[in-house]
Design an enzyme around this catalytic site. Structure first.
Site, PDB file in Angstrom:
ATOM      1  N   LYS A 123       5.588   3.336   8.326  1.00 56.23           N
ATOM      2  CA  LYS A 123       4.403   4.163   8.553  1.00 56.23           C
ATOM      3  C   LYS A 123       3.159   3.291   8.627  1.00 56.23           C
ATOM      4  CE  LYS A 123       3.973   7.526   5.600  1.00 56.23           C
ATOM      5  NZ  LYS A 123       3.591   8.409   4.468  1.00 56.23           N
ATOM      6  N   SER A 159      -6.910   5.613   3.643  1.00 57.08           N
ATOM      7  CA  SER A 159      -6.943   4.752   2.455  1.00 57.08           C
ATOM      8  C   SER A 159      -7.353   3.339   2.843  1.00 57.08           C
ATOM      9  CB  SER A 159      -5.559   4.681   1.799  1.00 57.08           C
ATOM     10  OG  SER A 159      -5.359   5.759   0.929  1.00 57.08           O
ATOM     11  N   LYS A 179       5.443   1.837  -3.133  1.00 58.12           N
ATOM     12  CA  LYS A 179       5.370   3.198  -3.692  1.00 58.12           C
ATOM     13  C   LYS A 179       5.635   3.120  -5.181  1.00 58.12           C
ATOM     14  CE  LYS A 179       4.771   7.445  -2.233  1.00 58.12           C
ATOM     15  NZ  LYS A 179       4.059   7.946  -1.039  1.00 58.12           N
ATOM     16  N   GLN A 220       7.254   4.016   3.880  1.00 60.06           N
ATOM     17  CA  GLN A 220       5.855   3.577   3.889  1.00 60.06           C
ATOM     18  C   GLN A 220       5.683   2.281   4.680  1.00 60.06           C
ATOM     19  OE1 GLN A 220       3.760   5.623   1.567  1.00 60.06           O
ATOM     20  NE2 GLN A 220       2.167   4.931   2.941  1.00 60.06           N
ATOM     21  N   GLY A 238      -2.747   8.231  -4.408  1.00 59.59           N
ATOM     22  CA  GLY A 238      -2.075   9.425  -4.906  1.00 59.59           C
ATOM     23  C   GLY A 238      -0.869   9.819  -4.062  1.00 59.59           C
ATOM     24  N   ASP A 239      -0.091  10.733  -4.572  1.00 60.71           N
ATOM     25  CA  ASP A 239       0.999  11.401  -3.850  1.00 60.71           C
ATOM     26  C   ASP A 239       1.249  12.675  -4.660  1.00 60.71           C
ATOM     27  OD1 ASP A 239       3.155  10.771  -1.594  1.00 60.71           O
ATOM     28  OD2 ASP A 239       4.277  11.645  -3.237  1.00 60.71           O
ATOM     29  N   THR A 267      -4.713  13.417   5.192  1.00 59.33           N
ATOM     30  CA  THR A 267      -3.308  13.603   5.565  1.00 59.33           C
ATOM     31  C   THR A 267      -3.135  14.917   6.319  1.00 59.33           C
ATOM     32  OG1 THR A 267      -2.749  12.406   3.550  1.00 59.33           O
ATOM     33  CG2 THR A 267      -0.949  13.518   4.703  1.00 59.33           C
ATOM     34  N   LYS A 281       0.861  -1.191   0.000  1.00 59.29           N
ATOM     35  CA  LYS A 281       0.000   0.000   0.000  1.00 59.29           C
ATOM     36  C   LYS A 281       0.882   1.218   0.000  1.00 59.29           C
ATOM     37  CE  LYS A 281      -3.902   2.100   0.163  1.00 59.29           C
ATOM     38  NZ  LYS A 281      -3.419   2.795  -1.069  1.00 59.29           N
ATOM     39  N   ASN A 292      -2.401  18.996  -1.891  1.00 59.46           N
ATOM     40  CA  ASN A 292      -3.431  18.278  -1.144  1.00 59.46           C
ATOM     41  C   ASN A 292      -3.184  18.342   0.375  1.00 59.46           C
ATOM     42  OD1 ASN A 292      -3.923  15.305   0.158  1.00 59.46           O
ATOM     43  ND2 ASN A 292      -5.682  16.022  -0.996  1.00 59.46           N
TER      44      ASN A 292
HETATM   45  P1  NDP Z   1       0.573  17.747  -4.213  1.00 62.07           P
HETATM   46  O1  NDP Z   1       1.118  17.397  -5.546  1.00 62.07           O
HETATM   47  O2  NDP Z   1      -0.875  17.871  -4.021  1.00 62.07           O
HETATM   48  O3  NDP Z   1       1.251  19.087  -3.697  1.00 62.07           O
HETATM   49  C1  NDP Z   1       2.619  19.182  -3.552  1.00 62.07           C
HETATM   50  C2  NDP Z   1       2.952  20.621  -3.212  1.00 62.07           C
HETATM   51  O4  NDP Z   1       4.341  20.732  -2.900  1.00 62.07           O
HETATM   52  C3  NDP Z   1       2.702  21.567  -4.367  1.00 62.07           C
HETATM   53  O5  NDP Z   1       2.366  22.825  -3.859  1.00 62.07           O
HETATM   54  C4  NDP Z   1       4.047  21.595  -5.072  1.00 62.07           C
HETATM   55  O6  NDP Z   1       4.285  22.791  -5.795  1.00 62.07           O
HETATM   56  C5  NDP Z   1       4.981  21.509  -3.894  1.00 62.07           C
HETATM   57  N1  NDP Z   1       6.211  20.802  -4.272  1.00 62.07           N
HETATM   58  C6  NDP Z   1       6.313  19.536  -4.716  1.00 62.07           C
HETATM   59  N2  NDP Z   1       7.592  19.242  -4.978  1.00 62.07           N
HETATM   60  C7  NDP Z   1       8.288  20.346  -4.682  1.00 62.07           C
HETATM   61  C8  NDP Z   1       9.660  20.664  -4.740  1.00 62.07           C
HETATM   62  N3  NDP Z   1      10.560  19.753  -5.154  1.00 62.07           N
HETATM   63  N4  NDP Z   1      10.038  21.900  -4.341  1.00 62.07           N
HETATM   64  C9  NDP Z   1       9.119  22.815  -3.921  1.00 62.07           C
HETATM   65  N5  NDP Z   1       7.812  22.577  -3.851  1.00 62.07           N
HETATM   66  C10 NDP Z   1       7.407  21.355  -4.227  1.00 62.07           C
HETATM   67  O7  NDP Z   1       1.190  16.644  -3.221  1.00 62.07           O
HETATM   68  P2  NDP Z   1       0.715  16.279  -1.733  1.00 62.07           P
HETATM   69  O8  NDP Z   1       0.227  17.486  -1.040  1.00 62.07           O
HETATM   70  O9  NDP Z   1      -0.142  15.083  -1.841  1.00 62.07           O
HETATM   71  O10 NDP Z   1       2.095  15.792  -1.091  1.00 62.07           O
HETATM   72  C11 NDP Z   1       2.946  16.655  -0.355  1.00 62.07           C
HETATM   73  C12 NDP Z   1       3.864  15.833   0.533  1.00 62.07           C
HETATM   74  O11 NDP Z   1       3.076  15.034   1.427  1.00 62.07           O
HETATM   75  C13 NDP Z   1       4.771  14.830  -0.191  1.00 62.07           C
HETATM   76  O12 NDP Z   1       5.973  14.692   0.546  1.00 62.07           O
HETATM   77  C14 NDP Z   1       3.976  13.524  -0.096  1.00 62.07           C
HETATM   78  O13 NDP Z   1       4.812  12.383  -0.221  1.00 62.07           O
HETATM   79  C15 NDP Z   1       3.430  13.667   1.309  1.00 62.07           C
HETATM   80  N6  NDP Z   1       2.264  12.837   1.639  1.00 62.07           N
HETATM   81  C16 NDP Z   1       1.112  12.875   0.899  1.00 62.07           C
HETATM   82  C17 NDP Z   1       0.021  12.127   1.258  1.00 62.07           C
HETATM   83  C18 NDP Z   1      -1.261  12.200   0.526  1.00 62.07           C
HETATM   84  O14 NDP Z   1      -2.233  11.564   0.974  1.00 62.07           O
HETATM   85  N7  NDP Z   1      -1.380  12.951  -0.545  1.00 62.07           N
HETATM   86  C19 NDP Z   1       0.086  11.205   2.407  1.00 62.07           C
HETATM   87  C20 NDP Z   1       1.303  11.296   3.177  1.00 62.07           C
HETATM   88  C21 NDP Z   1       2.350  12.074   2.774  1.00 62.07           C
HETATM   89  P3  NDP Z   1       3.552  23.045  -7.206  1.00 62.07           P
HETATM   90  O15 NDP Z   1       2.118  23.347  -6.859  1.00 62.07           O
HETATM   91  O16 NDP Z   1       4.268  24.208  -7.785  1.00 62.07           O
HETATM   92  O17 NDP Z   1       3.694  21.783  -7.981  1.00 62.07           O
HETATM   93  O1  2IT Z   2       2.919   8.882   1.578  1.00 60.35           O
HETATM   94  C1  2IT Z   2       1.774   8.417   1.773  1.00 60.35           C
HETATM   95  O2  2IT Z   2       1.471   7.868   2.834  1.00 60.35           O
HETATM   96  C2  2IT Z   2       0.786   8.558   0.701  1.00 60.35           C
HETATM   97  N1  2IT Z   2       1.077   9.167  -0.320  1.00 60.35           N
HETATM   98  C3  2IT Z   2      -0.573   7.943   0.840  1.00 60.35           C
HETATM   99  C4  2IT Z   2      -0.527   6.469   0.531  1.00 60.35           C
HETATM  100  C5  2IT Z   2      -1.873   5.804   0.434  1.00 60.35           C
HETATM  101  O3  2IT Z   2      -1.869   4.638   0.040  1.00 60.35           O
HETATM  102  O4  2IT Z   2      -2.904   6.397   0.756  1.00 60.35           O
END
Ligand code: NDP
Ligand code: 2IT
Length: 450
Positions: free
Chosen positions: A113, A382, A125, A110, A164-165, A208, A89, A239
């Site tokens: 976690k 999830s 992943k 992961q 997603g991520d 998240t 997952k 997100n």
């Molecule tokens: P999104 O794609 O929705 O948003 C990512 C945000 O971070 C955007 O604003 C993006 O900018 C910015 N960003 C991404 N990469 C970079 C970079 N290299 N330098 C500067 N800014 C950056 O992703 P999420 O919000 O889903 O994910 C954010 C973090 O949370 C990641 O580390 C992800 O692994 C982690 N995460 C996500 C989960 C989920 O359920 N979605 C669960 C657990 C962890 P821009 O808008 O310009 O692209």
């Molecule tokens: O980093 C993370 O935990 C995620 N992007 C979510 C993984 C998931 O399966 O919901």
């Protein structure tokens, strides 16, 4: 040579140039010293050697055609890291800088976690070095379909369940699901983060960010402190950041910042959530547009960031929530946070703080919630989505939110108590790593040498 050093050297030989992966492995192994010294069975069963090696790594070509008829080829990945506790997952990331080392670090994190959630899910992943920026809907759809043309044979509701991520949200999950269904003829819970119209779970989108705030509340409450009324620094504008900011407002706190890959917004009146959602979820444009709508806010472009870190952490605030990407909070940033009176850091992103930043935060006795604990609400929800799909039920928003809160409180308590047991009270990194590790490792032992 210590076993940590030996393991890293061995990985550098067998899997060269995977910097982020070595970083994640080193952090976890450092935390396990005490447990490996006292619990001889982990060595006898070669758990460390086995746990750092993914069970399976799939790399594949993703060819697709843009709207002008040009052909592009990307690299696709799915790393199935560990299935001791359940089906693999973990999310899918679409980002131009993605490589095998980043996917492996994310998959490795992961595993621990997911174990920490106490739910029956293994760790994996995937993703691609595809840049979704500026691509039309039709291009995104063709890319997702091509990606699934390979991935469908490796995933399934009882084998591997992606979500997603970064760069992968509800739209991409929709296109991926549609292609899976077309290829297999099966309508089943093979992905999470699905639309609420067809199999998604309430609260998954918010989970998240909300969970990361619940985790911060647990850390604060343990010290008799409250979140309400506090100034908060948030990085990211996707997100995780958006729904974290939403929850901060619901808790009476004041988020002052957000950021994206073009720069940082500082709004002394508090980030306007509706503007943020419009810019990032609907218009999908740079945050620099924010200041045209709110004249008291400032935009700090990347070029104006300090050389040794990120502009967002140089702004005074009491709580910090890194929610963008790995290694976005450096030691110099951590120093600035401490000097400005910050009391807690709760990580929404995966591995956002560099190792020397983490050391500094721990030495300064800040409350520090590492990503694999503080952002586990996403994957936990999830799993709630998988449970709803498998039982053909639909839980209410309150039901899911209540379970999410309970899971975050449980993760915090488990990490805190494990840290106390191993004589490192307050060290949630150590507590989370040991608590996650022992669950996976004991399951691996019970399942034999596989
Ligand atoms: P999104 O794609 O929705 O948003 C990512 C945000 O971070 C955007 O604003 C993006 O900018 C910015 N960003 C991404 N990469 C970079 C970079 N290299 N330098 C500067 N800014 C950056 O992703 P999420 O919000 O889903 O994910 C954010 C973090 O949370 C990641 O580390 C992800 O692994 C982690 N995460 C996500 C989960 C989920 O359920 N979605 C669960 C657990 C962890 P821009 O808008 O310009 O692209
Ligand atoms: O980093 C993370 O935990 C995620 N992007 C979510 C993984 C998931 O399966 O919901």
């Amino acid at each position: 040579m210590t076993y940590v050093h030996e393991t890293i050297v061995a990985l550098q030989r067998s899997s060269p140039a995977q910097t982020e992966f070595y970083q994640a492995v080193e952090e976890i192994l450092e935390s396990l010293r005490a447990v490996l010294e006292t619990e001889e069975r982990y060595r006898r069963h070669a758990i460390i050697e086995r746990i750092v090696e993914p069970e399976r790594q799939i790399m594949f070509r993703v060819p697709w055609m843009d709207d002008h008829g040009n052909i592009h080829v990307n690299k696709g990945y799915r790393v199935e890291f560990n299935s001791a506790l359940g089906p693999y997952k973990g999310g899918l990331r679409f980002h131009p800088n993605l490589n095998a080392g980043i996917i492996k670090f994310l998959g490795f994190e992961q595993v621990f976690k997911n174990a920490l959630t106490g739910l029956p899910i293994g760790g994996g992943k995937g993703g691609a070095n595809f840049d979704p920026k500026g691509r039309s809907d039709a291009e995104i759809m063709r890319f997702c379909q091509s990606f699934m043309n390979e991935m469908y044979r490796h995933v399934g509701p009882n084998t591997d369940v992606p979500a997603g991520d970064v760069g992968v949200g509800a739209r991409e999950i929709g296109y991926l699901f549609g292609q899976y269904k077309r290829l297999t003829g099966r309508y089943e819970g093979v992905l999470t983060g699905k639309s609420l119209l067809w199999g998604g779970s309430l609260v998954r989108k918010e989970a998240t960010g909300y969970g990361c705030v619940y985790f911060a509340q647990e850390m604060l409450a343990n010290q008799g402190l409250e979140l309400a009324g506090r100034d908060c620094l948030v990085s990211g504008g996707g997100n995780v950041a958006i729904y974290l900011i939403e929850k901060l407002y619901q808790c009476g706190a004041r988020p002052l910042t957000c950021s994206d890959s073009t720069g940082t917004i500082h709004d002394p009146d508090g980030i306007k959530l509706e503007t943020l959602k419009t810019l990032k979820e609907v218009e999908k444009v740079s945050l620099k547009n924010y200041v045209q709508r709110h004249v008291r806010a400032h935009f700090i472009p990347l070029d104006d960031y300090p050389e040794d870190g990120h502009a967002v952490w140089r702004i005074p605030g009491e709580l910090a929530f890194p929610c963008a990407t790995q290694n976005e909070l450096t030691r110099a940033d951590a120093e600035a946070l401490v000097n400005n009176g910050c009391i807690a850091v709760s990580e929404g992103a995966n591995m956002p703080s560099t190792p020397d930043a983490v050391d500094l935060l721990l030495d300064a006795k800040l409350l520090y919630g590492p990503g694999k604990a503080a952002n586990a609400g996403g994957v936990a929800t999830s799993q709630f989505e998988m449970a709803q799909n498998a039982s053909m039920q639909r839980w209410t928003f309150e039901q899911v939110d209540t379970q999410l809160k309970a899971i975050m409180a449980d993760i915090y308590a488990r990490a805190r108590d494990t840290a106390i047991k191993y004589e490192a009270p307050g060290n949630i990194v150590l507590g989370a790593n040991i608590a996650g590790f022992t669950r996976v490792a004991d399951a691996m032992i019970e399942q034999g040498l596989v």
